[in-house]
Motif scaffolding. Structure first.
Motif, mmCIF file in Angstrom:
data_model
loop_
_atom_site.group_PDB
_atom_site.id
_atom_site.type_symbol
_atom_site.label_atom_id
_atom_site.label_comp_id
_atom_site.label_asym_id
_atom_site.label_seq_id
_atom_site.Cartn_x
_atom_site.Cartn_y
_atom_site.Cartn_z
ATOM 1 N N ALA A 19 49.852 127.272 53.305
ATOM 2 C CA ALA A 19 48.877 126.668 52.412
ATOM 3 C C ALA A 19 48.344 125.364 52.968
ATOM 4 O O ALA A 19 47.569 124.693 52.323
ATOM 5 C CB ALA A 19 49.502 126.429 51.038
ATOM 6 N N VAL A 20 48.765 124.977 54.152
ATOM 7 C CA VAL A 20 48.332 123.710 54.735
ATOM 8 C C VAL A 20 47.370 123.998 55.873
ATOM 9 O O VAL A 20 47.364 125.075 56.436
ATOM 10 C CB VAL A 20 49.529 122.884 55.269
ATOM 11 C CG1 VAL A 20 50.451 122.523 54.144
ATOM 12 C CG2 VAL A 20 50.280 123.642 56.345
ATOM 13 N N PRO A 21 46.513 123.026 56.234
ATOM 14 C CA PRO A 21 45.568 123.268 57.328
ATOM 15 C C PRO A 21 46.264 123.663 58.611
ATOM 16 O O PRO A 21 47.355 123.214 58.915
ATOM 17 C CB PRO A 21 44.875 121.904 57.463
ATOM 18 C CG PRO A 21 45.011 121.264 56.125
ATOM 19 C CD PRO A 21 46.326 121.732 55.597
ATOM 20 N N VAL A 22 45.580 124.515 59.395
ATOM 21 C CA VAL A 22 46.149 124.975 60.657
ATOM 22 C C VAL A 22 46.349 123.810 61.606
ATOM 23 O O VAL A 22 47.357 123.693 62.266
ATOM 24 C CB VAL A 22 45.198 126.017 61.293
ATOM 25 C CG1 VAL A 22 45.656 126.362 62.697
ATOM 26 C CG2 VAL A 22 45.180 127.271 60.444
ATOM 27 N N ALA A 23 45.350 122.948 61.691
ATOM 28 C CA ALA A 23 45.431 121.833 62.628
ATOM 29 C C ALA A 23 45.270 120.519 61.903
ATOM 30 O O ALA A 23 44.316 120.312 61.191
ATOM 31 C CB ALA A 23 44.370 121.960 63.709
ATOM 32 N N SER A 24 46.255 119.649 62.071
ATOM 33 C CA SER A 24 46.112 118.261 61.661
ATOM 34 C C SER A 24 45.646 117.526 62.906
ATOM 35 O O SER A 24 46.345 117.525 63.918
ATOM 36 C CB SER A 24 47.455 117.715 61.177
ATOM 37 O OG SER A 24 47.351 116.340 60.902
ATOM 38 N N PRO A 25 44.448 116.925 62.886
ATOM 39 C CA PRO A 25 43.849 116.416 64.118
ATOM 40 C C PRO A 25 44.748 115.530 64.967
ATOM 41 O O PRO A 25 44.667 115.556 66.185
ATOM 42 C CB PRO A 25 42.636 115.633 63.597
ATOM 43 C CG PRO A 25 42.281 116.324 62.336
ATOM 44 C CD PRO A 25 43.582 116.752 61.728
ATOM 45 N N GLY A 26 45.631 114.783 64.326
ATOM 46 C CA GLY A 26 46.419 113.837 65.099
ATOM 47 C C GLY A 26 47.637 114.410 65.788
ATOM 48 O O GLY A 26 48.214 113.774 66.661
ATOM 49 N N SER A 27 48.084 115.612 65.413
ATOM 50 C CA SER A 27 49.378 116.072 65.917
ATOM 51 C C SER A 27 49.379 117.506 66.431
ATOM 52 O O SER A 27 50.432 118.016 66.794
ATOM 53 C CB SER A 27 50.424 115.947 64.801
ATOM 54 O OG SER A 27 50.048 116.722 63.674
ATOM 55 N N SER A 28 48.251 118.191 66.478
ATOM 56 C CA SER A 28 48.240 119.596 66.860
ATOM 57 C C SER A 28 48.121 119.778 68.366
ATOM 58 O O SER A 28 47.613 118.920 69.076
ATOM 59 C CB SER A 28 47.081 120.321 66.169
ATOM 60 O OG SER A 28 47.304 120.390 64.784
ATOM 61 N N THR A 163 40.781 117.064 74.747
ATOM 62 C CA THR A 163 41.662 117.132 73.580
ATOM 63 C C THR A 163 41.319 116.049 72.570
ATOM 64 O O THR A 163 41.331 116.286 71.357
ATOM 65 C CB THR A 163 43.131 116.994 74.019
ATOM 66 O OG1 THR A 163 43.441 118.044 74.952
ATOM 67 C CG2 THR A 163 44.071 117.095 72.831
ATOM 68 N N ASP A 164 41.002 114.849 73.049
ATOM 69 C CA ASP A 164 40.617 113.764 72.131
ATOM 70 C C ASP A 164 39.336 114.118 71.380
ATOM 71 O O ASP A 164 39.223 113.854 70.173
ATOM 72 C CB ASP A 164 40.428 112.455 72.905
ATOM 73 C CG ASP A 164 41.747 111.840 73.347
ATOM 74 O OD1 ASP A 164 42.791 112.222 72.774
ATOM 75 O OD2 ASP A 164 41.740 110.991 74.253
ATOM 76 N N ASP A 165 38.374 114.703 72.096
ATOM 77 C CA ASP A 165 37.135 115.107 71.435
ATOM 78 C C ASP A 165 37.396 116.201 70.401
ATOM 79 O O ASP A 165 36.777 116.226 69.332
ATOM 80 C CB ASP A 165 36.126 115.611 72.463
ATOM 81 C CG ASP A 165 35.473 114.485 73.244
ATOM 82 O OD1 ASP A 165 35.566 113.315 72.789
ATOM 83 O OD2 ASP A 165 34.884 114.756 74.312
ATOM 84 N N LEU A 166 38.323 117.108 70.711
ATOM 85 C CA LEU A 166 38.670 118.167 69.765
ATOM 86 C C LEU A 166 39.294 117.589 68.500
ATOM 87 O O LEU A 166 38.995 118.054 67.393
ATOM 88 C CB LEU A 166 39.640 119.152 70.415
ATOM 89 C CG LEU A 166 39.049 120.119 71.447
ATOM 90 C CD1 LEU A 166 40.156 120.853 72.177
ATOM 91 C CD2 LEU A 166 38.104 121.111 70.773
ATOM 92 N N ARG A 167 40.147 116.590 68.668
ATOM 93 C CA ARG A 167 40.757 115.962 67.486
ATOM 94 C C ARG A 167 39.692 115.314 66.603
ATOM 95 O O ARG A 167 39.722 115.432 65.375
ATOM 96 C CB ARG A 167 41.796 114.928 67.920
ATOM 97 C CG ARG A 167 43.063 115.531 68.508
ATOM 98 C CD ARG A 167 44.195 114.513 68.553
ATOM 99 N NE ARG A 167 45.418 115.139 69.035
ATOM 100 C CZ ARG A 167 45.869 115.057 70.284
ATOM 101 N NH1 ARG A 167 45.179 114.354 71.185
ATOM 102 N NH2 ARG A 167 46.981 115.648 70.642
ATOM 103 N N ARG A 168 38.758 114.606 67.247
ATOM 104 C CA ARG A 168 37.698 113.954 66.475
ATOM 105 C C ARG A 168 36.799 114.992 65.801
ATOM 106 O O ARG A 168 36.396 114.818 64.643
ATOM 107 C CB ARG A 168 36.869 113.050 67.389
ATOM 108 C CG ARG A 168 37.553 111.741 67.739
ATOM 109 C CD ARG A 168 36.607 110.780 68.439
ATOM 110 N NE ARG A 168 36.287 111.235 69.796
ATOM 111 C CZ ARG A 168 36.963 110.859 70.877
ATOM 112 N NH1 ARG A 168 38.010 110.031 70.766
ATOM 113 N NH2 ARG A 168 36.608 111.296 72.073
ATOM 114 N N GLU A 169 36.502 116.073 66.525
ATOM 115 C CA GLU A 169 35.658 117.136 65.973
ATOM 116 C C GLU A 169 36.337 117.829 64.808
ATOM 117 O O GLU A 169 35.709 118.127 63.781
ATOM 118 C CB GLU A 169 35.332 118.149 67.077
ATOM 119 C CG GLU A 169 34.374 119.250 66.664
ATOM 120 C CD GLU A 169 32.923 118.802 66.642
ATOM 121 O OE1 GLU A 169 32.047 119.670 66.626
ATOM 122 O OE2 GLU A 169 32.659 117.580 66.643
#
Length: 235
Positions: A19-28, A163-169
């Motif tokens: 039930a939680v998001p697949v990716a948390s931008p800071g830790s995935s 990877t940083d751009d992916l987190r921001r996106e």
């Protein structure tokens, strides 16, 4: 292509029952971020199309209503019926829209967006109804090939990001999707209320119905959901 579907298969297996998001931008992980951004962009495309239909229909209603003020009562009455009918036709032609559940009180914005993403992905994975004829079959096949090519190009564009751009996106798209869903549901409610009011007035004669139609339209144009988007360009 195989890399793309391996990642998406892993995503569905690991996150499909969560039930939680697949990716948390800071830790995935990078693969998880790629798969999540891909799902986010696909979801945005699925909601943008019906959102634009609703927005354009309501903005056209606004323009038509303002223009109708130059008509006499009988012509304006006919025009108001027509302009309302053009809007509520979207609700009747339900396949032009998409059903999205409301956010639960306990759901965070990201968890809610992920639920919508998963729901729309599940619906799109269902096989389309069969249609007869060679032409229909060839058309569907060509469309399927074009969609797969488009998806592959989108996936490659995402994979080429850092990877940083992916987190921001990923973070940006969760916020953008939440706002888009909220605006879409707001406009959908406006159209549903207009549909109900219009249907209830069908058997009234022109004298009492004329002011009712005016009230319906004014209610739409003054609705907060429409006021929020009335400045946006028609698309």
């Amino acid at each position: 292509m195989s890399d793309m579907f391996n990642v998406l298969f892993s995503l569905a297996k690991d996150g499909g029952s969560s039930a939680v998001p697949v990716a948390s931008p800071g830790s995935s992980s990078r693969d998880n971020l790629i798969a999540t951004v891909y799902k986010q962009l696909k979801t945005r495309a699925k909601i943008l199309e019906p959102y634009r239909r609703l927005k354009n229909a309501l903005k056209n209603l606004q323009d038509e209503y303002l223009q109708s003020k130059d008509n006499n009562v009988f012509m304006r009455y006919s025009r108001m019926q027509h302009m309302i009918h053009e809007v509520i036709l979207l609700e009747k032609q339900y396949w032009q829209l998409v059903d999205i559940p409301a956010q639960e009180i306990s759901e965070s914005p990201n968890a809610y967006v992920f639920k919508v993403m998963s729901l729309l992905e599940e619906r799109s994975s269902q096989p389309p109804p069969k249609t007869g004829g060679i032409a229909s079959l060839l058309g569907a096949t060509m469309l399927n090939v074009a969609d797969k090519t488009k998806d592959q190009n989108l996936y490659e564009q995402i994979r080429n990001k850092s990877t940083d751009d992916l987190r921001r996106e990923c973070d940006r798209l969760y916020t953008e999707l939440f706002k888009l869903i909220r605006k879409y549901l707001g406009l959908r409610r406006v159209v549903q209320e207009l549909t109900s009011s219009f249907q209830d007035s069908r058997f009234y004669p022109i004298v009492p119905r004329y002011p009712l139609l005016k009230t319906m339209i004014k209610r739409v144009l003054r609705a907060p959901a429409f006021s929020e988007i009335c400045h946006e360009a028609s698309e």
